[in-house]
Design a protein around this motif. Structure first.
Motif, PDB file in Angstrom:
ATOM      1  N   GLN A   1      20.349  36.790  16.662  1.00  0.00           N
ATOM      2  CA  GLN A   1      21.164  35.571  16.665  1.00  0.00           C
ATOM      3  C   GLN A   1      22.583  35.863  16.165  1.00  0.00           C
ATOM      4  O   GLN A   1      23.562  35.431  16.773  1.00  0.00           O
ATOM      5  CB  GLN A   1      20.428  34.539  15.791  1.00  0.00           C
ATOM      6  N   ARG A   2      22.731  36.643  15.071  1.00  0.00           N
ATOM      7  CA  ARG A   2      24.070  36.926  14.539  1.00  0.00           C
ATOM      8  C   ARG A   2      24.869  37.804  15.514  1.00  0.00           C
ATOM      9  O   ARG A   2      26.067  37.631  15.656  1.00  0.00           O
ATOM     10  CB  ARG A   2      23.971  37.611  13.171  1.00  0.00           C
ATOM     11  N   LEU A   3      24.187  38.731  16.173  1.00  0.00           N
ATOM     12  CA  LEU A   3      24.880  39.619  17.112  1.00  0.00           C
ATOM     13  C   LEU A   3      25.365  38.837  18.330  1.00  0.00           C
ATOM     14  O   LEU A   3      26.517  38.978  18.769  1.00  0.00           O
ATOM     15  CB  LEU A   3      23.940  40.763  17.531  1.00  0.00           C
TER      16      LEU A   3
ATOM     17  N   SER B   1      29.556  45.379   7.336  1.00  0.00           N
ATOM     18  CA  SER B   1      30.947  45.015   7.024  1.00  0.00           C
ATOM     19  C   SER B   1      30.989  44.001   5.892  1.00  0.00           C
ATOM     20  O   SER B   1      31.893  44.031   5.054  1.00  0.00           O
ATOM     21  CB  SER B   1      31.631  44.423   8.253  1.00  0.00           C
ATOM     22  N   THR B   2      29.994  43.127   5.881  1.00  0.00           N
ATOM     23  CA  THR B   2      29.920  42.125   4.817  1.00  0.00           C
ATOM     24  C   THR B   2      29.735  42.817   3.461  1.00  0.00           C
ATOM     25  O   THR B   2      30.352  42.445   2.466  1.00  0.00           O
ATOM     26  CB  THR B   2      28.743  41.161   5.130  1.00  0.00           C
ATOM     27  N   VAL B   3      28.913  43.862   3.430  1.00  0.00           N
ATOM     28  CA  VAL B   3      28.681  44.620   2.195  1.00  0.00           C
ATOM     29  C   VAL B   3      29.925  45.460   1.855  1.00  0.00           C
ATOM     30  O   VAL B   3      30.344  45.524   0.698  1.00  0.00           O
ATOM     31  CB  VAL B   3      27.409  45.496   2.330  1.00  0.00           C
TER      32      VAL B   3
ATOM     33  N   ILE C   1      22.795  47.120  14.008  1.00  0.00           N
ATOM     34  CA  ILE C   1      24.007  46.446  14.467  1.00  0.00           C
ATOM     35  C   ILE C   1      23.968  44.986  13.981  1.00  0.00           C
ATOM     36  O   ILE C   1      22.915  44.337  14.062  1.00  0.00           O
ATOM     37  CB  ILE C   1      24.157  46.537  16.016  1.00  0.00           C
ATOM     38  N   ALA C   2      25.071  44.553  13.403  1.00  0.00           N
ATOM     39  CA  ALA C   2      25.220  43.170  12.923  1.00  0.00           C
ATOM     40  C   ALA C   2      24.265  42.757  11.803  1.00  0.00           C
ATOM     41  O   ALA C   2      24.017  41.568  11.614  1.00  0.00           O
ATOM     42  CB  ALA C   2      25.118  42.184  14.086  1.00  0.00           C
ATOM     43  N   THR C   3      23.744  43.717  11.048  1.00  0.00           N
ATOM     44  CA  THR C   3      22.887  43.310   9.921  1.00  0.00           C
ATOM     45  C   THR C   3      23.732  42.978   8.690  1.00  0.00           C
ATOM     46  O   THR C   3      23.228  42.398   7.736  1.00  0.00           O
ATOM     47  CB  THR C   3      21.820  44.376   9.560  1.00  0.00           C
ATOM     48  N   GLY C   4      25.002  43.409   8.700  1.00  0.00           N
ATOM     49  CA  GLY C   4      25.871  43.005   7.582  1.00  0.00           C
ATOM     50  C   GLY C   4      26.553  44.138   6.840  1.00  0.00           C
ATOM     51  O   GLY C   4      26.940  43.981   5.681  1.00  0.00           O
TER      52      GLY C   4
ATOM     53  N   ASP D   1      19.257  43.005   0.914  1.00  0.00           N
ATOM     54  CA  ASP D   1      18.709  41.960   1.784  1.00  0.00           C
ATOM     55  C   ASP D   1      19.811  40.955   2.097  1.00  0.00           C
ATOM     56  O   ASP D   1      20.234  40.200   1.219  1.00  0.00           O
ATOM     57  CB  ASP D   1      17.534  41.297   1.042  1.00  0.00           C
ATOM     58  N   ASN D   2      20.273  40.954   3.333  1.00  0.00           N
ATOM     59  CA  ASN D   2      21.377  40.073   3.738  1.00  0.00           C
ATOM     60  C   ASN D   2      20.869  38.858   4.521  1.00  0.00           C
ATOM     61  O   ASN D   2      21.587  38.263   5.303  1.00  0.00           O
ATOM     62  CB  ASN D   2      22.394  40.877   4.573  1.00  0.00           C
ATOM     63  N   SER D   3      19.594  38.503   4.285  1.00  0.00           N
ATOM     64  CA  SER D   3      19.059  37.374   5.052  1.00  0.00           C
ATOM     65  C   SER D   3      19.407  36.037   4.411  1.00  0.00           C
ATOM     66  O   SER D   3      19.236  34.997   5.023  1.00  0.00           O
ATOM     67  CB  SER D   3      17.540  37.516   5.212  1.00  0.00           C
ATOM     68  N   GLY D   4      19.905  36.096   3.167  1.00  0.00           N
ATOM     69  CA  GLY D   4      20.325  34.846   2.517  1.00  0.00           C
ATOM     70  C   GLY D   4      21.824  34.640   2.690  1.00  0.00           C
ATOM     71  O   GLY D   4      22.404  35.082   3.682  1.00  0.00           O
ATOM     72  N   SER D   5      22.431  34.016   1.694  1.00  0.00           N
ATOM     73  CA  SER D   5      23.872  33.734   1.799  1.00  0.00           C
ATOM     74  C   SER D   5      24.683  35.003   1.516  1.00  0.00           C
ATOM     75  O   SER D   5      24.167  35.962   0.950  1.00  0.00           O
ATOM     76  CB  SER D   5      24.263  32.658   0.791  1.00  0.00           C
ATOM     77  N   VAL D   6      25.956  34.982   1.913  1.00  0.00           N
ATOM     78  CA  VAL D   6      26.837  36.116   1.649  1.00  0.00           C
ATOM     79  C   VAL D   6      26.929  36.336   0.130  1.00  0.00           C
ATOM     80  O   VAL D   6      26.972  37.480  -0.351  1.00  0.00           O
ATOM     81  CB  VAL D   6      28.234  35.868   2.274  1.00  0.00           C
ATOM     82  N   GLU D   7      26.907  35.245  -0.634  1.00  0.00           N
ATOM     83  CA  GLU D   7      27.005  35.371  -2.089  1.00  0.00           C
ATOM     84  C   GLU D   7      25.767  36.092  -2.667  1.00  0.00           C
ATOM     85  O   GLU D   7      25.880  36.920  -3.569  1.00  0.00           O
ATOM     86  CB  GLU D   7      27.177  33.960  -2.720  1.00  0.00           C
ATOM     87  N   THR D   8      24.589  35.792  -2.130  1.00  0.00           N
ATOM     88  CA  THR D   8      23.367  36.463  -2.610  1.00  0.00           C
ATOM     89  C   THR D   8      23.459  37.972  -2.333  1.00  0.00           C
ATOM     90  O   THR D   8      23.018  38.795  -3.127  1.00  0.00           O
ATOM     91  CB  THR D   8      22.117  35.896  -1.883  1.00  0.00           C
ATOM     92  N   THR D   9      24.054  38.288  -1.186  1.00  0.00           N
ATOM     93  CA  THR D   9      24.238  39.701  -0.839  1.00  0.00           C
ATOM     94  C   THR D   9      25.224  40.349  -1.808  1.00  0.00           C
ATOM     95  O   THR D   9      24.993  41.446  -2.322  1.00  0.00           O
ATOM     96  CB  THR D   9      24.752  39.807   0.613  1.00  0.00           C
ATOM     97  N   ARG D  10      26.306  39.640  -2.081  1.00  0.00           N
ATOM     98  CA  ARG D  10      27.332  40.159  -2.985  1.00  0.00           C
ATOM     99  C   ARG D  10      26.712  40.494  -4.357  1.00  0.00           C
ATOM    100  O   ARG D  10      26.985  41.550  -4.932  1.00  0.00           O
ATOM    101  CB  ARG D  10      28.434  39.110  -3.142  1.00  0.00           C
TER     102      ARG D  10
HETATM  103  N1  LIG Z   1      24.597  36.533   4.738  1.00  0.00           N
HETATM  104  C1  LIG Z   1      25.098  36.118   5.900  1.00  0.00           C
HETATM  105  N2  LIG Z   1      24.887  34.863   6.325  1.00  0.00           N
HETATM  106  C2  LIG Z   1      25.368  34.418   7.518  1.00  0.00           C
HETATM  107  N3  LIG Z   1      26.063  35.197   8.369  1.00  0.00           N
HETATM  108  C3  LIG Z   1      26.300  36.464   8.001  1.00  0.00           C
HETATM  109  C4  LIG Z   1      25.834  36.998   6.763  1.00  0.00           C
HETATM  110  N4  LIG Z   1      26.208  38.303   6.679  1.00  0.00           N
HETATM  111  C5  LIG Z   1      26.875  38.568   7.820  1.00  0.00           C
HETATM  112  N5  LIG Z   1      26.930  37.472   8.606  1.00  0.00           N
HETATM  113  C6  LIG Z   1      27.563  37.395   9.955  1.00  0.00           C
HETATM  114  O1  LIG Z   1      26.770  38.234  10.803  1.00  0.00           O
HETATM  115  C7  LIG Z   1      27.607  38.981  11.672  1.00  0.00           C
HETATM  116  C8  LIG Z   1      27.346  40.478  11.452  1.00  0.00           C
HETATM  117  O2  LIG Z   1      27.763  40.876  10.147  1.00  0.00           O
HETATM  118  P1  LIG Z   1      28.647  42.172   9.948  1.00  0.00           P
HETATM  119  O3  LIG Z   1      29.802  42.170  10.853  1.00  0.00           O
HETATM  120  O4  LIG Z   1      28.904  42.314   8.485  1.00  0.00           O
HETATM  121  O5  LIG Z   1      27.581  43.252  10.440  1.00  0.00           O
HETATM  122  P2  LIG Z   1      27.741  44.807  10.646  1.00  0.00           P
HETATM  123  O6  LIG Z   1      26.461  45.394  10.234  1.00  0.00           O
HETATM  124  O7  LIG Z   1      28.969  45.269   9.969  1.00  0.00           O
HETATM  125  O8  LIG Z   1      27.926  44.914  12.208  1.00  0.00           O
HETATM  126  P3  LIG Z   1      28.213  46.225  13.117  1.00  0.00           P
HETATM  127  O9  LIG Z   1      26.914  46.899  13.292  1.00  0.00           O
HETATM  128  O10 LIG Z   1      28.710  45.678  14.386  1.00  0.00           O
HETATM  129  O11 LIG Z   1      29.217  47.034  12.374  1.00  0.00           O
HETATM  130  C9  LIG Z   1      29.045  38.565  11.372  1.00  0.00           C
HETATM  131  O12 LIG Z   1      29.414  37.582  12.282  1.00  0.00           O
HETATM  132  C10 LIG Z   1      28.959  37.982   9.966  1.00  0.00           C
HETATM  133  O13 LIG Z   1      29.938  37.006   9.720  1.00  0.00           O
END
Ligand SMILES: Nc1ncnc2c1ncn2[C@@H]1O[C@H](COP(=O)(O)OP(=O)(O)OP(=O)(O)O)[C@@H](O)[C@H]1O
Ligand SMILES: CC(C)(COP(=O)(O)OP(=O)(O)OC[C@H]1O[C@@H](n2cnc3c(N)ncnc32)[C@H](O)[C@@H]1O)[C@@H](O)C(=O)NCCC(=O)NCCS
Length: 486
Positions: free
Chosen positions: A420-422, A295-297, A290-293, A455-464
């Motif tokens: 922390q992100r969650l 949706s960001t991916v 949960i909240a590892t990223g 690895d989504n521990s860096g910036s969103v751009e690094t993940t992209r």
């Molecule tokens: N690389 C990043 N750096 C900083 N914050 C980030 C990064 N990637 C994601 N986040 C933030 O972390 C939170 C969780 O990311 P995201 O919503 O993509 O996770 P998720 O895995 O889709 O969550 P869920 O399990 O609830 O579906 C969001 O608030 C997002 O903006």
């Protein structure tokens, strides 16, 4: 029978042990094993120095000064070892190379199937087995283009096709089963029915798996040992071979064993389905904690117009006001999760994420509804001939969707970042966030089952960048020229 990683392990060991050594004399105890005939073999090798040991496929190539090469194939049971001169030989020792430094390089072979052929260096490429041998499975030599044109021409089942050294060098029974499992390909699937994405997966998995097996000093399931007399370690990392009846490490279905082209063949009947027709659409499972990223991916895939099936959104729709799902939830949980006749998701979440039985009670209701909706969405995209569809599902493993995918991508961050992100995103207390995280399979467990980890521990751009690299590697990013060609 030793396959490429075992022969490479022997080559590396022998290079360290006898590279640069000079042969004082040779004793051939089983003349049928060598050619030319024993007297010439002995005379030609006496006084020669082992300059280098090469390998091609499963053949060892001992390079001597004077442009001489000894081609050695270990067949089923052949072994080299190095002992002090004069120490007792076994009844299975067939050739002894006495070195000028007081040691002996010995060849033993209980089955006597191994062969050694001495010839002018360069001539070995004309030997029947070597002349027709396919490319070595490395990034540089085994290209997608080669595989694609070769695969198009064959109606054979993939298992015997891969065992045939003229297609790809070095694979045997174990690594064929392993790489087919990794690529979700049924061992009987006809080679020319494989879509491009599976050829790419297979290529990558063959290269990756053989490299890993070399790093693990080969697989010992029967008798293989390194040149140092030690067993390999890679048998501990096998996923299907020798695991009949055990749970598939990806989806939990018991591994089956069958015979394909007279060879024992292990596979997962759920992950490696046989397809009558080419399945052109690749299903990429996207998961994480949960909240590892996720949706960001997902957003990166959408940017490239790749369809994303969002299991969370489907989960919401199956509990939409007036749905059958909501009725069932009311019957199971009662008024405590309703407010003014409307489902209170927060209240329901509070109950289920603090009690595994309650969570099961909920997913017994939502699971089949979500599953049917996902299936319908996949069918729609298949009918539209989509090349790639992403299934974004937080509970991909827990809910049993893993076997329905062709590859699994897991998004990871550290435990501290996840918490922390969650907490920040969902405005949760530390306790609330922790109990949600704990209700899922541990992230590390998912990482171990992943084919690719982002690895989504860096910036969103690094993940992209990582996602774009994957898309590019899999051939899903078209160059402008390909695009205009349709
Ligand atoms: N690389 C990043 N750096 C900083 N914050 C980030 C990064 N990637 C994601 N986040 C933030 O972390 C939170 C969780 O990311 P995201 O919503 O993509 O996770 P998720 O895995 O889709 O969550 P869920 O399990 O609830 O579906 C969001 O608030 C997002 O903006
Ligand atoms: C309990 C519910 C009502 C809580 O709703 P809420 O709006 O607060 O959260 P939301 O649905 O957005 O889920 C947020 C996150 O919780 C996690 N989560 C949801 N369901 C589960 C579950 N069954 N197991 C583990 N984690 C889960 C996921 O990481 C998800 O991204 C809801 O999560 C739900 O209906 N869950 C059961 C359906 C399901 O299994 N969904 C997962 C989709 S594959």
């Amino acid at each position: 029978m030793p396959e490429l990683p075992e022969v490479e392990t022997v080559r590396r060991g022998l290079t360290r042990l006898v590279g640069g050594a000079t042969i004082q004399s040779v004793t051939v105890l089983y003349p049928k094993m060598v050619s030319p005939e024993a007297a010439t073999f002995v005379a030609d090798l006496t006084g020669k120095t082992i300059e280098k040991i090469d390998r091609r496929g499963k053949y060892l190539l001992f390079r001597f000064n004077g442009d001489l090469t000894m081609v050695s194939h270990l067949r089923m049971e052949g072994k080299y070892d190095v002992q002090p001169a004069g120490s007792p030989v076994t009844k299975h020792t067939h050739v002894v190379f006495t070195l000028t430094d007081g040691r002996e390089l010995r060849y033993t072979d209980t089955r006597k199937f191994g062969r050694m052929r001495l010839m002018a260096t360069g001539k070995e490429t004309t030997l029947p087995g070597l002349a027709t041998m396919g490319p070595e499975p490395t990034e540089a030599t085994l290209t997608f283009d080669y595989m694609k044109q070769r695969f198009q021409k064959s109606k054979k089942a993939i298992k015997p096709f891969l065992l045939d050294q003229s297609n790809i060098a070095g694979l045997g029974n174990i690594y064929v089963d392993e790489t087919l499992w990794m690529s979700r390909i049924h061992p009987l699937q006809e080679v020319n029915t494989l879509p491009d994405f599976q050829i790419r997966q297979l290529r990558e998995n063959i290269i990756k798996e053989l490299n890993m097996a070399i790093l693990g000093h080969g697989t010992t399931v029967h008798s293989f040992s390194t040149a140092f007399g030690e067993a390999g370690e890679f048998q501990n990392h096998l996923r299907v071979y020798g695991r009949k009846g055990l749970a598939c490490q990806r989806c939990g279905t018991p591994i089956e064993k069958t015979k394909v082209a007279q060879r024992g063949t292990a596979f997962c009947p759920a992950c490696q389905k046989y397809h009558k027709h080419v399945k052109q659409t690749m299903i990429l499972g996207l998961t994480g904690g949960i909240a590892t990223g996720k949706s960001t991916v997902s957003a990166v895939f959408r940017e490239f117009d790749i369809p994303v099936i969002d299991a969370d959104a489907i989960a919401h729709s199956v509990l939409a006001p007036g749905s059958d799902g909501v009725d069932q939830v009311w019957e199971a949980f009662g008024d405590r999760v309703f407010e003014a006749g409307k489902l209170n998701r927060k209240a329901l979440g509070h109950i289920v994420f603090n009690d595994a039985d309650e969570l099961k009670r909920l997913t017994d209701i939502t699971g089949p509804l979500i599953s049917a909706a996902i299936k319908a969405a996949v069918s729609t995209y298949r009918r539209k001939h989509a090349n790639l569809v992403v299934l974004d599902a937080p509970t991909l493993f827990e809910a049993g969707y893993a076997a329905k995918t062709n590859e699994i991508m897991v998004v990871k961050i550290s435990a501290a970042q996840q918490l922390q992100r969650l907490m920040a995103r969902d405005d949760l207390s530390e306790d609330q966030a922790e109990s949600r995280i704990k209700s899922q399979l541990p992230l590390q467990n998912k990482i171990e089952k992943a084919d690719v980890v982002i690895d989504n521990s860096g910036s969103v751009e690094t993940t992209r960048v990582q996602v774009v690299e994957w898309l590019d590697k899999m051939g899903f990013i078209k160059t402008p020229a390909e695009d205009s060609a349709g």
